[in-house]
Write a protein that holds these residues in place. Structure first.
Motif, PDB file in Angstrom:
ATOM      1  N   GLY A 258       0.796  -1.218   0.000  1.00  0.00           N
ATOM      2  CA  GLY A 258       0.000   0.000   0.000  1.00  0.00           C
ATOM      3  C   GLY A 258       0.829   1.268   0.000  1.00  0.00           C
ATOM      4  N   GLN A 259       2.133   1.149   0.188  1.00  0.00           N
ATOM      5  CA  GLN A 259       3.021   2.317   0.242  1.00  0.00           C
ATOM      6  C   GLN A 259       3.324   2.828  -1.167  1.00  0.00           C
ATOM      7  OE1 GLN A 259       6.519   1.774   2.692  1.00  0.00           O
ATOM      8  NE2 GLN A 259       7.647   3.377   1.621  1.00  0.00           N
ATOM      9  N   GLU A 260       3.339   4.146  -1.327  1.00  0.00           N
ATOM     10  CA  GLU A 260       3.713   4.778  -2.586  1.00  0.00           C
ATOM     11  C   GLU A 260       5.241   4.764  -2.707  1.00  0.00           C
ATOM     12  OE1 GLU A 260       1.783   6.239  -5.067  1.00  0.00           O
ATOM     13  OE2 GLU A 260       0.008   5.468  -4.032  1.00  0.00           O
ATOM     14  N   VAL A 261       5.745   4.427  -3.891  1.00  0.00           N
ATOM     15  CA  VAL A 261       7.182   4.460  -4.147  1.00  0.00           C
ATOM     16  C   VAL A 261       7.451   5.244  -5.419  1.00  0.00           C
ATOM     17  CG1 VAL A 261       7.731   2.313  -2.937  1.00  0.00           C
ATOM     18  CG2 VAL A 261       7.144   2.232  -5.353  1.00  0.00           C
ATOM     19  N   LYS A 262       8.636   5.815  -5.490  1.00  0.00           N
ATOM     20  CA  LYS A 262       9.068   6.575  -6.656  1.00  0.00           C
ATOM     21  C   LYS A 262      10.329   5.925  -7.221  1.00  0.00           C
ATOM     22  CE  LYS A 262       7.338  10.885  -4.777  1.00  0.00           C
ATOM     23  NZ  LYS A 262       7.687  12.192  -4.237  1.00  0.00           N
ATOM     24  N   VAL A 263      10.692   6.311  -8.421  1.00  0.00           N
ATOM     25  CA  VAL A 263      11.919   5.814  -9.041  1.00  0.00           C
ATOM     26  C   VAL A 263      13.092   6.119  -8.113  1.00  0.00           C
ATOM     27  CG1 VAL A 263      13.485   6.068 -10.998  1.00  0.00           C
ATOM     28  CG2 VAL A 263      11.017   6.105 -11.369  1.00  0.00           C
ATOM     29  N   GLY A 264      13.907   5.115  -7.833  1.00  0.00           N
ATOM     30  CA  GLY A 264      15.085   5.291  -6.989  1.00  0.00           C
ATOM     31  C   GLY A 264      14.858   4.985  -5.517  1.00  0.00           C
ATOM     32  N   ASP A 265      13.589   4.836  -5.093  1.00  0.00           N
ATOM     33  CA  ASP A 265      13.318   4.497  -3.693  1.00  0.00           C
ATOM     34  C   ASP A 265      13.863   3.107  -3.384  1.00  0.00           C
ATOM     35  OD1 ASP A 265      12.039   6.893  -3.334  1.00  0.00           O
ATOM     36  OD2 ASP A 265      10.019   6.054  -3.136  1.00  0.00           O
ATOM     37  N   LYS A 266      14.393   2.941  -2.186  1.00  0.00           N
ATOM     38  CA  LYS A 266      14.928   1.652  -1.764  1.00  0.00           C
ATOM     39  C   LYS A 266      13.768   0.746  -1.348  1.00  0.00           C
ATOM     40  CE  LYS A 266      19.116   3.912  -0.396  1.00  0.00           C
ATOM     41  NZ  LYS A 266      19.834   4.556   0.688  1.00  0.00           N
ATOM     42  N   LEU A 267      13.743  -0.461  -1.907  1.00  0.00           N
ATOM     43  CA  LEU A 267      12.666  -1.406  -1.636  1.00  0.00           C
ATOM     44  C   LEU A 267      13.041  -2.427  -0.569  1.00  0.00           C
ATOM     45  CD1 LEU A 267      11.578  -2.067  -5.337  1.00  0.00           C
ATOM     46  CD2 LEU A 267      10.543  -0.477  -3.694  1.00  0.00           C
ATOM     47  N   LEU A 268      14.243  -2.973  -0.694  1.00  0.00           N
ATOM     48  CA  LEU A 268      14.703  -3.959   0.287  1.00  0.00           C
ATOM     49  C   LEU A 268      16.214  -4.070   0.252  1.00  0.00           C
ATOM     50  CD1 LEU A 268      15.530  -6.824  -1.292  1.00  0.00           C
ATOM     51  CD2 LEU A 268      13.081  -7.071  -1.397  1.00  0.00           C
ATOM     52  N   VAL A 269      16.750  -4.708   1.281  1.00  0.00           N
ATOM     53  CA  VAL A 269      18.188  -4.965   1.373  1.00  0.00           C
ATOM     54  C   VAL A 269      18.359  -6.479   1.367  1.00  0.00           C
ATOM     55  CG1 VAL A 269      20.277  -4.678   2.766  1.00  0.00           C
ATOM     56  CG2 VAL A 269      18.556  -2.862   2.738  1.00  0.00           C
ATOM     57  N   PHE A 270      19.278  -6.970   0.535  1.00  0.00           N
ATOM     58  CA  PHE A 270      19.560  -8.402   0.514  1.00  0.00           C
ATOM     59  C   PHE A 270      21.060  -8.633   0.520  1.00  0.00           C
ATOM     60  CE2 PHE A 270      19.545  -7.175  -3.895  1.00  0.00           C
ATOM     61  CZ  PHE A 270      20.466  -7.995  -4.519  1.00  0.00           C
ATOM     62  N   GLU A 271      21.447  -9.791   0.999  1.00  0.00           N
ATOM     63  CA  GLU A 271      22.861 -10.168   1.025  1.00  0.00           C
ATOM     64  C   GLU A 271      23.133 -11.129  -0.116  1.00  0.00           C
ATOM     65  OE1 GLU A 271      25.901 -12.834   3.698  1.00  0.00           O
ATOM     66  OE2 GLU A 271      24.381 -11.684   4.752  1.00  0.00           O
ATOM     67  N   ALA A 272      24.172 -10.837  -0.869  1.00  0.00           N
ATOM     68  CA  ALA A 272      24.616 -11.713  -1.945  1.00  0.00           C
ATOM     69  C   ALA A 272      26.133 -11.661  -1.974  1.00  0.00           C
ATOM     70  CB  ALA A 272      24.036 -11.263  -3.285  1.00  0.00           C
ATOM     71  N   MET A 273      26.764 -12.794  -1.999  1.00  0.00           N
ATOM     72  CA  MET A 273      28.226 -12.904  -2.045  1.00  0.00           C
ATOM     73  C   MET A 273      28.882 -12.125  -0.910  1.00  0.00           C
ATOM     74  SD  MET A 273      28.812 -12.799  -6.163  1.00  0.00           S
ATOM     75  CE  MET A 273      28.117 -11.164  -6.287  1.00  0.00           C
ATOM     76  N   LYS A 274      28.325 -12.245   0.274  1.00  0.00           N
ATOM     77  CA  LYS A 274      28.842 -11.629   1.494  1.00  0.00           C
ATOM     78  C   LYS A 274      28.830 -10.099   1.449  1.00  0.00           C
ATOM     79  CE  LYS A 274      31.713 -15.583   2.593  1.00  0.00           C
ATOM     80  NZ  LYS A 274      33.032 -16.068   2.946  1.00  0.00           N
ATOM     81  N   MET A 275      27.961  -9.532   0.614  1.00  0.00           N
ATOM     82  CA  MET A 275      27.820  -8.080   0.534  1.00  0.00           C
ATOM     83  C   MET A 275      26.345  -7.712   0.652  1.00  0.00           C
ATOM     84  SD  MET A 275      30.465  -6.895  -2.439  1.00  0.00           S
ATOM     85  CE  MET A 275      30.185  -5.191  -2.051  1.00  0.00           C
ATOM     86  N   GLU A 276      26.066  -6.582   1.315  1.00  0.00           N
ATOM     87  CA  GLU A 276      24.701  -6.094   1.396  1.00  0.00           C
ATOM     88  C   GLU A 276      24.405  -5.249   0.163  1.00  0.00           C
ATOM     89  OE1 GLU A 276      23.590  -4.161   5.012  1.00  0.00           O
ATOM     90  OE2 GLU A 276      24.284  -5.817   6.245  1.00  0.00           O
ATOM     91  N   ASN A 277      23.250  -5.490  -0.445  1.00  0.00           N
ATOM     92  CA  ASN A 277      22.836  -4.784  -1.654  1.00  0.00           C
ATOM     93  C   ASN A 277      21.463  -4.172  -1.430  1.00  0.00           C
ATOM     94  OD1 ASN A 277      24.935  -5.934  -3.723  1.00  0.00           O
ATOM     95  ND2 ASN A 277      24.207  -7.673  -2.545  1.00  0.00           N
ATOM     96  N   GLU A 278      21.270  -2.935  -1.868  1.00  0.00           N
ATOM     97  CA  GLU A 278      19.972  -2.283  -1.772  1.00  0.00           C
ATOM     98  C   GLU A 278      19.297  -2.378  -3.135  1.00  0.00           C
ATOM     99  OE1 GLU A 278      21.021   1.649  -0.518  1.00  0.00           O
ATOM    100  OE2 GLU A 278      20.928   1.090   1.585  1.00  0.00           O
ATOM    101  N   LEU A 279      18.071  -2.886  -3.141  1.00  0.00           N
ATOM    102  CA  LEU A 279      17.303  -2.989  -4.367  1.00  0.00           C
ATOM    103  C   LEU A 279      16.442  -1.748  -4.486  1.00  0.00           C
ATOM    104  CD1 LEU A 279      16.601  -4.854  -6.757  1.00  0.00           C
ATOM    105  CD2 LEU A 279      14.719  -5.711  -5.381  1.00  0.00           C
ATOM    106  N   GLN A 280      16.611  -0.998  -5.577  1.00  0.00           N
ATOM    107  CA  GLN A 280      15.890   0.255  -5.785  1.00  0.00           C
ATOM    108  C   GLN A 280      14.832   0.077  -6.861  1.00  0.00           C
ATOM    109  OE1 GLN A 280      19.017   2.989  -6.782  1.00  0.00           O
ATOM    110  NE2 GLN A 280      19.691   3.189  -4.665  1.00  0.00           N
ATOM    111  N   SER A 281      13.754   0.839  -6.729  1.00  0.00           N
ATOM    112  CA  SER A 281      12.668   0.794  -7.698  1.00  0.00           C
ATOM    113  C   SER A 281      13.063   1.543  -8.962  1.00  0.00           C
ATOM    114  CB  SER A 281      11.406   1.416  -7.098  1.00  0.00           C
ATOM    115  OG  SER A 281      10.354   1.365  -8.036  1.00  0.00           O
ATOM    116  N   GLU A 282      12.684   1.007 -10.107  1.00  0.00           N
ATOM    117  CA  GLU A 282      12.927   1.676 -11.381  1.00  0.00           C
ATOM    118  C   GLU A 282      11.678   2.358 -11.899  1.00  0.00           C
ATOM    119  OE1 GLU A 282      14.709  -0.780 -14.333  1.00  0.00           O
ATOM    120  OE2 GLU A 282      16.625  -0.795 -13.311  1.00  0.00           O
TER     121      GLU A 282
END
Length: 135
Positions: free
Chosen positions: A85-109
């Protein structure tokens, strides 16, 4: 040795893995060529494929279901930063995930409203897995 870099091209962010092949001294000792237009090296050709490693993919779905946010790589969801229900815009951070021992922020396009979150914190995700639907 594999190294990971964040690269921004034309305003879009990409996560790129680069692997060093062989001894770096051999790379520096390439024979000089007299050709004015040398052929591109395999490394240059690899760069052409970089856009396939997008941070977030967008895709229209049939039936007006909205756009799908897919995982760019396998990992583990550490934190979900938005709610349904939350409004998001281009570039807003959606979630953080770990891959290859690094934290990555997934942003909306794209902009819209989060319709459905299909993953939970602590859950393993696979490359291409649908994580969220945004209207």
């Amino acid at each position: 040795m594999v190294r990971k870099f964040r690269v921004v091209v034309n305003g879009k962010e990409y996560i790129v893995e680069v692997e060093e092949i062989g001894n770096s001294k051999k790379v520096q000792e390439k024979p000089k060529t007299s050709s004015p237009n040398p052929k591109p090296s395999p490394v240059m050709e690899e760069k052409k494929e970089m856009p396939e490693t997008k941070v977030a993919e967008k895709k229209e779905t049939s039936g007006g279901e909205g756009k799908l946010v897919k995982a760019p790589m396998a990992g583990i969801v550490l934190k979900i930063l938005v709610k349904e229900g939350q409004e998001v815009k281009v570039g807003d951070k959606l979630l953080v995930f770990e891959a290859m021992k690094m934290e990555n922020e997934l942003q909306s396009e794209f902009s819209g409203t989060v319709k459905e979150i299909l993953v939970k914190e602590g859950e393993s995700i696979e490359t291409g897995q649908v994580l969220m639907k945004i209207m």
